[in-house]
Write a protein that holds these residues in place. Structure first.
Motif, PDB file in Angstrom:
ATOM      1  N   ASN A 118       0.931  -1.399   0.113  1.00 22.50           N
ATOM      2  CA  ASN A 118      -0.077  -0.117   0.060  1.00 22.50           C
ATOM      3  C   ASN A 118       0.937   1.220   0.163  1.00 22.50           C
ATOM      4  OD1 ASN A 118      -2.440  -1.541  -0.147  1.00 22.50           O
ATOM      5  ND2 ASN A 118      -2.787  -1.222   2.134  1.00 22.50           N
ATOM      6  N   LEU A 119       1.736   1.285   0.713  1.00 21.84           N
ATOM      7  CA  LEU A 119       2.850   2.401   0.905  1.00 21.84           C
ATOM      8  C   LEU A 119       3.457   2.576  -0.629  1.00 21.84           C
ATOM      9  CD1 LEU A 119       3.670   4.603   2.880  1.00 21.84           C
ATOM     10  CD2 LEU A 119       5.621   3.274   3.403  1.00 21.84           C
ATOM     11  N   ILE A 120       3.939   1.770  -1.080  1.00 19.71           N
ATOM     12  CA  ILE A 120       4.640   1.600  -2.530  1.00 19.71           C
ATOM     13  C   ILE A 120       3.379   2.280  -3.663  1.00 19.71           C
ATOM     14  CG2 ILE A 120       5.599   0.431  -4.388  1.00 19.71           C
ATOM     15  CD1 ILE A 120       7.168  -1.287  -2.138  1.00 19.71           C
ATOM     16  N   SER A 121       2.308   1.753  -3.320  1.00 19.74           N
ATOM     17  CA  SER A 121       1.193   1.975  -4.405  1.00 19.74           C
ATOM     18  C   SER A 121       0.850   3.559  -4.151  1.00 19.74           C
ATOM     19  CB  SER A 121      -0.007   1.139  -4.122  1.00 19.74           C
ATOM     20  OG  SER A 121       0.392  -0.170  -4.438  1.00 19.74           O
ATOM     21  N   SER A 122       0.853   3.837  -2.879  1.00 18.22           N
ATOM     22  CA  SER A 122       0.525   5.425  -2.673  1.00 18.22           C
ATOM     23  C   SER A 122       1.535   6.166  -3.106  1.00 18.22           C
ATOM     24  CB  SER A 122       0.124   5.601  -1.182  1.00 18.22           C
ATOM     25  OG  SER A 122       1.345   5.466  -0.448  1.00 18.22           O
ATOM     26  N   TYR A 123       3.027   6.030  -3.075  1.00 20.99           N
ATOM     27  CA  TYR A 123       3.873   6.847  -3.691  1.00 20.99           C
ATOM     28  C   TYR A 123       3.632   6.779  -5.259  1.00 20.99           C
ATOM     29  CZ  TYR A 123       6.790   7.813   0.182  1.00 20.99           C
ATOM     30  OH  TYR A 123       7.316   8.316   1.557  1.00 20.99           O
ATOM     31  N   ILE A 124       3.601   5.444  -5.978  1.00 18.80           N
ATOM     32  CA  ILE A 124       3.374   5.542  -7.246  1.00 18.80           C
ATOM     33  C   ILE A 124       2.223   6.459  -7.717  1.00 18.80           C
ATOM     34  CG2 ILE A 124       2.764   4.246  -9.285  1.00 18.80           C
ATOM     35  CD1 ILE A 124       4.402   1.840  -7.707  1.00 18.80           C
ATOM     36  N   LEU A 125       1.114   6.443  -7.017  1.00 21.44           N
ATOM     37  CA  LEU A 125      -0.259   7.094  -7.318  1.00 21.44           C
ATOM     38  C   LEU A 125       0.113   8.625  -7.018  1.00 21.44           C
ATOM     39  CD1 LEU A 125      -2.994   7.143  -8.481  1.00 21.44           C
ATOM     40  CD2 LEU A 125      -3.707   6.648  -6.148  1.00 21.44           C
ATOM     41  N   SER A 126       0.919   8.958  -5.931  1.00 16.76           N
ATOM     42  CA  SER A 126       1.236  10.206  -5.809  1.00 16.76           C
ATOM     43  C   SER A 126       2.195  10.713  -6.875  1.00 16.76           C
ATOM     44  CB  SER A 126       2.198  10.467  -4.442  1.00 16.76           C
ATOM     45  OG  SER A 126       2.493  11.822  -4.216  1.00 16.76           O
ATOM     46  N   GLY A 127       3.053  10.112  -7.346  1.00 18.20           N
ATOM     47  CA  GLY A 127       3.826  10.598  -8.753  1.00 18.20           C
ATOM     48  C   GLY A 127       2.945  10.554 -10.006  1.00 18.20           C
ATOM     49  N   VAL A 128       2.057   9.663 -10.063  1.00 24.94           N
ATOM     50  CA  VAL A 128       0.726   9.999 -11.140  1.00 24.94           C
ATOM     51  C   VAL A 128       0.100  11.483 -10.971  1.00 24.94           C
ATOM     52  CG1 VAL A 128      -1.133   9.018 -12.189  1.00 24.94           C
ATOM     53  CG2 VAL A 128       0.765   7.540 -11.593  1.00 24.94           C
ATOM     54  N   LEU A 129      -0.383  11.828  -9.831  1.00 24.93           N
ATOM     55  CA  LEU A 129      -1.031  12.964  -9.482  1.00 24.93           C
ATOM     56  C   LEU A 129      -0.303  14.018  -9.894  1.00 24.93           C
ATOM     57  CD1 LEU A 129      -3.038  11.682  -6.276  1.00 24.93           C
ATOM     58  CD2 LEU A 129      -3.949  12.556  -8.453  1.00 24.93           C
ATOM     59  N   ILE A 130       1.094  13.942  -9.434  1.00 24.11           N
ATOM     60  CA  ILE A 130       1.928  15.146  -9.558  1.00 24.11           C
ATOM     61  C   ILE A 130       2.117  15.423 -10.957  1.00 24.11           C
ATOM     62  CG2 ILE A 130       4.373  15.918  -9.388  1.00 24.11           C
ATOM     63  CD1 ILE A 130       4.350  14.680  -6.591  1.00 24.11           C
ATOM     64  N   LEU A 131       2.297  14.412 -11.866  1.00 19.55           N
ATOM     65  CA  LEU A 131       2.223  14.672 -13.096  1.00 19.55           C
ATOM     66  C   LEU A 131       1.275  15.095 -13.990  1.00 19.55           C
ATOM     67  CD1 LEU A 131       4.202  11.474 -14.422  1.00 19.55           C
ATOM     68  CD2 LEU A 131       5.108  13.560 -14.267  1.00 19.55           C
ATOM     69  N   LEU A 132      -0.037  14.849 -13.177  1.00 19.77           N
ATOM     70  CA  LEU A 132      -1.331  15.132 -13.950  1.00 19.77           C
ATOM     71  C   LEU A 132      -1.382  16.682 -13.317  1.00 19.77           C
ATOM     72  CD1 LEU A 132      -3.700  14.397 -15.213  1.00 19.77           C
ATOM     73  CD2 LEU A 132      -4.846  13.645 -13.140  1.00 19.77           C
ATOM     74  N   ARG A 133      -1.393  17.209 -12.156  1.00 21.16           N
ATOM     75  CA  ARG A 133      -1.411  18.574 -11.579  1.00 21.16           C
ATOM     76  C   ARG A 133      -0.508  18.619 -10.710  1.00 21.16           C
ATOM     77  NH1 ARG A 133      -5.720  21.108 -12.737  1.00 21.16           N
ATOM     78  NH2 ARG A 133      -5.592  22.420 -11.106  1.00 21.16           N
ATOM     79  N   GLY A 134       0.291  19.931 -10.822  1.00 20.66           N
ATOM     80  CA  GLY A 134       1.226  20.133 -10.049  1.00 20.66           C
ATOM     81  C   GLY A 134       0.798  20.465  -8.513  1.00 20.66           C
ATOM     82  N   GLN A 135      -0.303  20.826  -8.333  1.00 24.30           N
ATOM     83  CA  GLN A 135      -0.584  20.939  -6.828  1.00 24.30           C
ATOM     84  C   GLN A 135      -0.706  19.832  -6.055  1.00 24.30           C
ATOM     85  OE1 GLN A 135      -2.351  21.756  -9.753  1.00 24.30           O
ATOM     86  NE2 GLN A 135      -3.244  23.979  -9.413  1.00 24.30           N
ATOM     87  N   MET A 136      -0.512  18.621  -6.693  1.00 20.20           N
ATOM     88  CA  MET A 136      -0.805  17.267  -5.898  1.00 20.20           C
ATOM     89  C   MET A 136       0.635  17.108  -5.627  1.00 20.20           C
ATOM     90  SD  MET A 136      -3.773  16.504  -5.999  1.00 20.20           S
ATOM     91  CE  MET A 136      -5.364  16.625  -6.766  1.00 20.20           C
TER      92      MET A 136
END
Length: 191
Positions: A118-136
């Motif tokens: 879950n922790l690794i997945s949340s870091y990956i999803l965080s990276g995806v969100l940052i690539l989608l919107r800088g505010q993330m």
């Protein structure tokens, strides 16, 4: 003024343009965003119920708050729904809800293997969100704080290792801030 475009949403649209024709790719993207919104709302409600165990009446009371980011613009006079428009918000809200599900599941995980996945997945999803919107970028800070909390909770007797870990994180954050400040002073262009 700087013009910066996050790369993920154009890639998302281009994928649909490649799969579908030029006439229908936007409709395909809207359908995908809508289905992802429905899935993310459903999973968020299930995750909240799983970890907080509330009665069904509370579900009815929580639902308007959970769905509000998706429909708030419909009542603003513009008459648009973010999931039905070609905007990064249509994808970002849904992915942020999925991130919150991962966050809660990580926080309440009992087994180390589930916690790590879950922790690794949340870091990956965080990276995806940052690539989608800088505010993330806030999700990355939340992940770091979550990691620190889990380390403190799991290993309270290894204070020295924990201090080294915190020092490294603080060093990365300071270096990033200084780098951003210095580069913005030399790369800002006026339009």
């Amino acid at each position: 003024m700087q013009i910066i475009r996050s790369p993920l949403y154009p890639i998302f649209l281009n994928t649909f343009r490649t799969i579908l024709s030029d006439d229908t790719y936007l409709l395909g993207a809207i359908i995908c965003q809508t289905l992802l919104a429905i899935l993310s709302i459903f999973l968020l409600l299930i995750t909240i119920k799983k970890h907080f165990g509330y009665p069904k009446l509370v579900s009815v009371l929580i639902y308007p708050f959970v769905i509000s980011p998706f429909v708030i613009e419909a009542f603003s006079g513009h008459g648009v729904l973010f999931t039905n428009t070609i905007l990064t918000e249509g994808l970002a809200y849904s992915l942020f809800y999925l991130y919150m599900c991962l966050f809660m599941n990580t926080l309440y995980a009992n087994r180390n293997s589930v916690l790590l996945i879950n922790l690794i997945s949340s870091y990956i999803l965080s990276g995806v969100l940052i690539l989608l919107r800088g505010q993330m970028q806030i999700t990355l800070i939340i992940n770091i704080l979550l990691t620190c909390f889990l380390l403190i909770r799991r290993s309270q007797r290894n204070i020295k290792k924990l201090l080294v870990f915190f020092s490294l994180i603080l060093g990365v954050l300071i270096t990033t801030s200084i780098t951003r400040f210095v580069t913005s002073a030399y790369t800002t262009s006026q339009f």
